[in-house]
Write an enzyme that holds these catalytic residues in place. Structure first.
Site, PDB file in Angstrom:
ATOM      1  N   LYS A  54       0.843  -1.208   0.000  1.00  0.00           N
ATOM      2  CA  LYS A  54       0.000   0.000   0.000  1.00  0.00           C
ATOM      3  C   LYS A  54       0.873   1.251   0.000  1.00  0.00           C
ATOM      4  CE  LYS A  54      -3.879  -2.199   2.358  1.00  0.00           C
ATOM      5  NZ  LYS A  54      -4.444  -2.622   3.646  1.00  0.00           N
ATOM      6  N   GLN A  98      -4.942  -1.292   9.607  1.00  0.00           N
ATOM      7  CA  GLN A  98      -4.887  -2.649   9.046  1.00  0.00           C
ATOM      8  C   GLN A  98      -5.518  -3.657  10.007  1.00  0.00           C
ATOM      9  OE1 GLN A  98      -3.796  -3.368   5.950  1.00  0.00           O
ATOM     10  NE2 GLN A  98      -4.151  -5.538   6.185  1.00  0.00           N
ATOM     11  N   ASP A 121     -11.368   2.958   4.033  1.00  0.00           N
ATOM     12  CA  ASP A 121     -11.825   1.561   3.990  1.00  0.00           C
ATOM     13  C   ASP A 121     -13.344   1.469   3.879  1.00  0.00           C
ATOM     14  OD1 ASP A 121      -9.989  -0.568   4.014  1.00  0.00           O
ATOM     15  OD2 ASP A 121      -9.433  -0.172   6.102  1.00  0.00           O
TER      16      ASP A 121
HETATM   17  N1  GUN Z   1      -7.134  -6.668   6.193  1.00  0.00           N
HETATM   18  C1  GUN Z   1      -7.489  -7.439   5.123  1.00  0.00           C
HETATM   19  N2  GUN Z   1      -8.172  -6.708   4.233  1.00  0.00           N
HETATM   20  C2  GUN Z   1      -8.267  -5.462   4.735  1.00  0.00           C
HETATM   21  C3  GUN Z   1      -8.850  -4.268   4.252  1.00  0.00           C
HETATM   22  O1  GUN Z   1      -9.456  -4.194   3.188  1.00  0.00           O
HETATM   23  N3  GUN Z   1      -8.725  -3.181   5.065  1.00  0.00           N
HETATM   24  C4  GUN Z   1      -8.081  -3.235   6.260  1.00  0.00           C
HETATM   25  N4  GUN Z   1      -8.031  -2.127   6.992  1.00  0.00           N
HETATM   26  N5  GUN Z   1      -7.521  -4.339   6.725  1.00  0.00           N
HETATM   27  C5  GUN Z   1      -7.611  -5.439   5.960  1.00  0.00           C
END
Ligand code: GUN
Length: 300
Positions: A54, A98, A121
């Site tokens: 990311k 996350q 998100d």
């Molecule tokens: N962990 C796995 N997928 C995601 C996601 O789309 N967003 C976040 N914040 N954590 C994750």
């Protein structure tokens, strides 16, 4: 194999180019650089890989990336303080915590502490409600990526029968909301659904998001239907050698591809679109915060 392959990897590249174009315009015309803050608590190996990816893609598209890595033993108060600081920081337009968080931290409490307009998100309860009522929301990245691919492939989705297999808050439920907003007739199927293959066999669109390797097989699919496979599962692959593994989706690719009209592969389908949509959401959040028009082609 009869199905057309929907190339999510290539499409994610197109989305990233659009993002980079908007970022460049924001910088040059408005003097604003979008910024994404990612918070990682603990050392979960898969999460570390995602967070690194990311951060890299954020910088590659010209945005600022702020990474906050906290010890696994971090207390709730400390994490909430950091989120409050990021909420107040005008250089930060998107905040992502996350998941999963270590067990002693309350995920709902933490997610709902993020300012909704920075919740890239789309997990904050306000964004869930806004999406469900058809208002302007931040939309969860994975379903947004699926929607973009479906719109690109079909054009208009109006009147299509869509079956979402899986009812998670992260994918299944928001995916169903988005399809409904595009005027599909939507069914959510799940582990308790009776005669689930009969339900999916009526679908023009099947979105599989259950987290079970290769559960959806070709006999679940109506000939010509479009199959979007959200699953990313690592399974043993003794054919590749002892101890080797391979990635598979929630769909059994070979049998589904025999029957479907179009299908997303794993890897190279939905996965790359998720991060591309995170970048898109950061640009969207930045535009909204500065009262600018919505970035074309990047929103739901
Ligand atoms: N962990 C796995 N997928 C995601 C996601 O789309 N967003 C976040 N914040 N954590 C994750």
């Amino acid at each position: 194999m009869g199905a057309q392959i929907i190339d999510g990897k290539a499409f994610a590249g197109v989305v990233r180019e659009k993002v980079a174009g908007h970022v460049s315009r924001l910088k040059q015309v408005h003097g604003v650089t979008p910024g994404l803050a990612v918070v990682l608590v603990g050392e979960d190996p898969a999460s570390q890989v995602y967070v690194r990816s990311k951060g890299k893609q954020t910088v590659e598209t010209g945005m600022n990336s702020y990474e906050h890595r906290l010890d696994a033993s971090t207390g709730e108060g400390e994490l909430l303080d950091l989120i409050a600081q990021l909420n107040a920081d005008p250089a930060v337009h998107g905040i992502l915590v996350q998941l999963p968080l270590p067990a002693h931290l309350d995920e709902d409490l933490v997610i709902n502490a993020i300012a909704p307009e920075k919740d890239v998100d789309g997990f904050h309860i306000s964004n869930v409600g806004l999406l469900a009522t058809g208002q302007k929301a931040m939309v969860p990245c994975t379903p947004l990526g699926c929607l973009m691919m479906l719109r690109d492939h079909h054009g208009n989705l109006s009147g299509m029968n869509a079956v979402v297999v899986g009812r998670s808050n992260i994918v299944g439920k928001p995916m169903a909301q988005l399809l409904l907003r595009d005027s599909c007739t939507v069914t959510i199927a799940h582990s308790r659904t009776k005669e689930i293959e009969e339900v999916t066999r009526r679908a023009d669109i099947v979105v599989a998001a259950v987290g079970r390797p290769e559960m959806v097989t070709g006999d679940w699919i109506r000939p010509g239907a479009t199959v979007i496979d959200v699953g990313i599962n690592r399974i043993d692959a003794p054919e590749k050698g002892q101890g080797k593994t391979r990635l598979v989706g929630d769909c059994h690719f070979e049998s589904c591809a025999e029957v479907a009209g179009a299908i997303t592969p794993v890897p190279g389908g939905v996965g790359p679109m998720t991060i591309a949509c995170l970048l898109a959401n950061t640009v969207t959040a930045c535009c909204r915060m500065h009262g600018l028009s919505e970035p074309e082609g990047l929103t739901a």
